[in-house]
Design a protein around this motif. Sequence first.
Motif, PDB file in Angstrom:
ATOM      1  N   VAL A 294      -7.673   0.798  -4.985  1.00  0.00           N
ATOM      2  CA  VAL A 294      -6.867  -0.365  -4.599  1.00  0.00           C
ATOM      3  C   VAL A 294      -6.428  -0.256  -3.146  1.00  0.00           C
ATOM      4  O   VAL A 294      -6.477  -1.239  -2.392  1.00  0.00           O
ATOM      5  N   VAL A 295      -6.007   0.932  -2.717  1.00  0.00           N
ATOM      6  CA  VAL A 295      -5.606   1.118  -1.312  1.00  0.00           C
ATOM      7  C   VAL A 295      -6.783   0.846  -0.384  1.00  0.00           C
ATOM      8  O   VAL A 295      -6.630   0.220   0.672  1.00  0.00           O
ATOM      9  N   ARG A 296      -7.962   1.309  -0.778  1.00  0.00           N
ATOM     10  CA  ARG A 296      -9.157   1.060   0.035  1.00  0.00           C
ATOM     11  C   ARG A 296      -9.456  -0.429   0.131  1.00  0.00           C
ATOM     12  O   ARG A 296      -9.768  -0.945   1.223  1.00  0.00           O
ATOM     13  N   CYS A 297      -9.362  -1.137  -0.981  1.00  0.00           N
ATOM     14  CA  CYS A 297      -9.617  -2.583  -0.960  1.00  0.00           C
ATOM     15  C   CYS A 297      -8.598  -3.315  -0.094  1.00  0.00           C
ATOM     16  O   CYS A 297      -8.948  -4.211   0.675  1.00  0.00           O
ATOM     17  N   ILE A 298      -7.340  -2.925  -0.215  1.00  0.00           N
ATOM     18  CA  ILE A 298      -6.301  -3.566   0.589  1.00  0.00           C
ATOM     19  C   ILE A 298      -6.526  -3.313   2.069  1.00  0.00           C
ATOM     20  O   ILE A 298      -6.386  -4.218   2.900  1.00  0.00           O
ATOM     21  N   THR A 299      -6.899  -2.085   2.419  1.00  0.00           N
ATOM     22  CA  THR A 299      -7.142  -1.746   3.825  1.00  0.00           C
ATOM     23  C   THR A 299      -8.307  -2.552   4.385  1.00  0.00           C
ATOM     24  O   THR A 299      -8.235  -3.075   5.515  1.00  0.00           O
TER      25      THR A 299
ATOM     26  N   ILE B  31      -2.969  14.333 -18.203  1.00  0.00           N
ATOM     27  CA  ILE B  31      -3.842  14.691 -17.077  1.00  0.00           C
ATOM     28  C   ILE B  31      -4.990  13.694 -16.957  1.00  0.00           C
ATOM     29  O   ILE B  31      -5.333  13.241 -15.857  1.00  0.00           O
ATOM     30  N   VAL B  32      -5.586  13.331 -18.093  1.00  0.00           N
ATOM     31  CA  VAL B  32      -6.688  12.361 -18.070  1.00  0.00           C
ATOM     32  C   VAL B  32      -6.214  11.012 -17.531  1.00  0.00           C
ATOM     33  O   VAL B  32      -6.865  10.389 -16.680  1.00  0.00           O
ATOM     34  N   LEU B  33      -5.056  10.546 -18.008  1.00  0.00           N
ATOM     35  CA  LEU B  33      -4.512   9.272 -17.529  1.00  0.00           C
ATOM     36  C   LEU B  33      -4.157   9.345 -16.046  1.00  0.00           C
ATOM     37  O   LEU B  33      -4.353   8.371 -15.303  1.00  0.00           O
ATOM     38  N   ALA B  34      -3.623  10.491 -15.613  1.00  0.00           N
ATOM     39  CA  ALA B  34      -3.254  10.643 -14.203  1.00  0.00           C
ATOM     40  C   ALA B  34      -4.485  10.626 -13.307  1.00  0.00           C
ATOM     41  O   ALA B  34      -4.468  10.017 -12.224  1.00  0.00           O
ATOM     42  N   LEU B  35      -5.569  11.267 -13.729  1.00  0.00           N
ATOM     43  CA  LEU B  35      -6.794  11.261 -12.926  1.00  0.00           C
ATOM     44  C   LEU B  35      -7.371   9.856 -12.818  1.00  0.00           C
ATOM     45  O   LEU B  35      -7.804   9.427 -11.741  1.00  0.00           O
ATOM     46  N   ALA B  36      -7.346   9.123 -13.936  1.00  0.00           N
ATOM     47  CA  ALA B  36      -7.824   7.736 -13.896  1.00  0.00           C
ATOM     48  C   ALA B  36      -6.931   6.887 -12.993  1.00  0.00           C
ATOM     49  O   ALA B  36      -7.422   6.062 -12.209  1.00  0.00           O
ATOM     50  N   GLY B  37      -5.615   7.084 -13.075  1.00  0.00           N
ATOM     51  CA  GLY B  37      -4.696   6.347 -12.221  1.00  0.00           C
ATOM     52  C   GLY B  37      -4.865   6.684 -10.753  1.00  0.00           C
ATOM     53  O   GLY B  37      -4.756   5.813  -9.881  1.00  0.00           O
ATOM     54  N   PHE B  38      -5.144   7.952 -10.455  1.00  0.00           N
ATOM     55  CA  PHE B  38      -5.342   8.368  -9.062  1.00  0.00           C
ATOM     56  C   PHE B  38      -6.584   7.705  -8.477  1.00  0.00           C
ATOM     57  O   PHE B  38      -6.564   7.207  -7.340  1.00  0.00           O
ATOM     58  N   ILE B  39      -7.670   7.692  -9.258  1.00  0.00           N
ATOM     59  CA  ILE B  39      -8.901   7.052  -8.771  1.00  0.00           C
ATOM     60  C   ILE B  39      -8.676   5.565  -8.542  1.00  0.00           C
ATOM     61  O   ILE B  39      -9.101   5.001  -7.520  1.00  0.00           O
ATOM     62  N   TYR B  40      -8.002   4.915  -9.475  1.00  0.00           N
ATOM     63  CA  TYR B  40      -7.758   3.481  -9.336  1.00  0.00           C
ATOM     64  C   TYR B  40      -6.831   3.193  -8.158  1.00  0.00           C
ATOM     65  O   TYR B  40      -7.017   2.204  -7.437  1.00  0.00           O
ATOM     66  N   ALA B  41      -5.813   4.050  -7.942  1.00  0.00           N
ATOM     67  CA  ALA B  41      -4.900   3.851  -6.818  1.00  0.00           C
ATOM     68  C   ALA B  41      -5.643   3.971  -5.489  1.00  0.00           C
ATOM     69  O   ALA B  41      -5.433   3.167  -4.569  1.00  0.00           O
ATOM     70  N   CYS B  42      -6.517   4.968  -5.373  1.00  0.00           N
ATOM     71  CA  CYS B  42      -7.301   5.118  -4.146  1.00  0.00           C
ATOM     72  C   CYS B  42      -8.207   3.908  -3.932  1.00  0.00           C
ATOM     73  O   CYS B  42      -8.373   3.428  -2.802  1.00  0.00           O
TER      74      CYS B  42
ATOM     75  N   PRO C 191       0.807  -1.226   0.000  1.00  0.00           N
ATOM     76  CA  PRO C 191       0.000   0.000   0.000  1.00  0.00           C
ATOM     77  C   PRO C 191       0.841   1.278   0.000  1.00  0.00           C
ATOM     78  O   PRO C 191       0.423   2.293  -0.551  1.00  0.00           O
ATOM     79  N   ARG C 192       2.015   1.243   0.597  1.00  0.00           N
ATOM     80  CA  ARG C 192       2.847   2.452   0.638  1.00  0.00           C
ATOM     81  C   ARG C 192       3.300   2.861  -0.754  1.00  0.00           C
ATOM     82  O   ARG C 192       3.359   4.048  -1.083  1.00  0.00           O
ATOM     83  N   TYR C 193       3.645   1.899  -1.575  1.00  0.00           N
ATOM     84  CA  TYR C 193       4.039   2.197  -2.948  1.00  0.00           C
ATOM     85  C   TYR C 193       2.876   2.819  -3.715  1.00  0.00           C
ATOM     86  O   TYR C 193       3.055   3.780  -4.490  1.00  0.00           O
ATOM     87  N   ILE C 194       1.680   2.280  -3.509  1.00  0.00           N
ATOM     88  CA  ILE C 194       0.511   2.800  -4.224  1.00  0.00           C
ATOM     89  C   ILE C 194       0.174   4.205  -3.735  1.00  0.00           C
ATOM     90  O   ILE C 194      -0.190   5.081  -4.526  1.00  0.00           O
ATOM     91  N   THR C 195       0.303   4.438  -2.431  1.00  0.00           N
ATOM     92  CA  THR C 195       0.046   5.780  -1.891  1.00  0.00           C
ATOM     93  C   THR C 195       1.054   6.783  -2.439  1.00  0.00           C
ATOM     94  O   THR C 195       0.696   7.908  -2.807  1.00  0.00           O
ATOM     95  N   GLY C 196       2.324   6.390  -2.493  1.00  0.00           N
ATOM     96  CA  GLY C 196       3.334   7.271  -3.087  1.00  0.00           C
ATOM     97  C   GLY C 196       3.045   7.569  -4.544  1.00  0.00           C
ATOM     98  O   GLY C 196       3.245   8.692  -5.029  1.00  0.00           O
ATOM     99  N   TYR C 197       2.547   6.555  -5.264  1.00  0.00           N
ATOM    100  CA  TYR C 197       2.175   6.754  -6.664  1.00  0.00           C
ATOM    101  C   TYR C 197       1.036   7.754  -6.789  1.00  0.00           C
ATOM    102  O   TYR C 197       1.044   8.633  -7.677  1.00  0.00           O
ATOM    103  N   ALA C 198       0.049   7.670  -5.903  1.00  0.00           N
ATOM    104  CA  ALA C 198      -1.081   8.605  -5.940  1.00  0.00           C
ATOM    105  C   ALA C 198      -0.628  10.026  -5.635  1.00  0.00           C
ATOM    106  O   ALA C 198      -1.089  10.989  -6.265  1.00  0.00           O
TER     107      ALA C 198
END
Length: 228
Positions: free
Chosen positions: A188-193, A175-186, A79-86
């Motif tokens: 995944v972190v939520r599911c892992i938690t 920007i569009v790809l980054a917004l999609a990646g940010f939503i997906y990262a959040c 999760p830390r890697y994904i949070t850093g990515y977000a």
Amino acid sequence: MPQGAAALPACRCRPCGPGAHLLGRRCPRLCVCSKRVKVCVLERQIFDFLGYQWAPILANFVHIIIVILGLFGTIQYRPRYITGYAVWLVLWVTWNVFVICFYLEAGDLSKETDLILTFNISMHRSWWMENGPGCMVTSVTPAPDWAPEDHRYITVSGCFLEYQYIEVAHSSLQIVLALAGFIYACYVVRCITEEEDSFDFIGGFDSYGYQGPQKTSHLQLQPMYMSK
């Protein structure tokens, strides 16, 4: 498969951890999306290299590294890697918004006089300035006195699309790809938690009667008799 389409190699991902079954179903889609993101960034990196745009080159390089770490964190359940990515994606969106403002000359920015993207070490512009669709380049002689000797003085005409709009389109796509990646990262972190919380609630391995390996001795003790 449509003609001209490239087949992507199969991506074998084996996430580990209590949420492995959740991420495992989405692994092929994640691999395909990450490949598309890296292809878009690499394409932009190539044209920035051709245009000697050193600031975007550095930003693109860091972005590629962070994308790889984010993918690694998702597959390996970190999760830390994904949070850093977000967090990086927020900075990435900010950078691309600045690039858009720079090429559209928002505020006091000027794409003609400011050399921010080249760190003020050269007068190069975007590669698309001379190589855009339909552009015709004409050398002007003699060159002005202020023009450096290792640079040529040119005029560009006949472009179907001005170079600044091509650069704006590149940044908008990021920007569009980054917004999609940010939503997906959040997500995944939520599911892992949630998976970690439910895993701890049921007692982890203890609820399954898990016992660590025990050492057994193959030696058999025999009583000893000593004569008086």
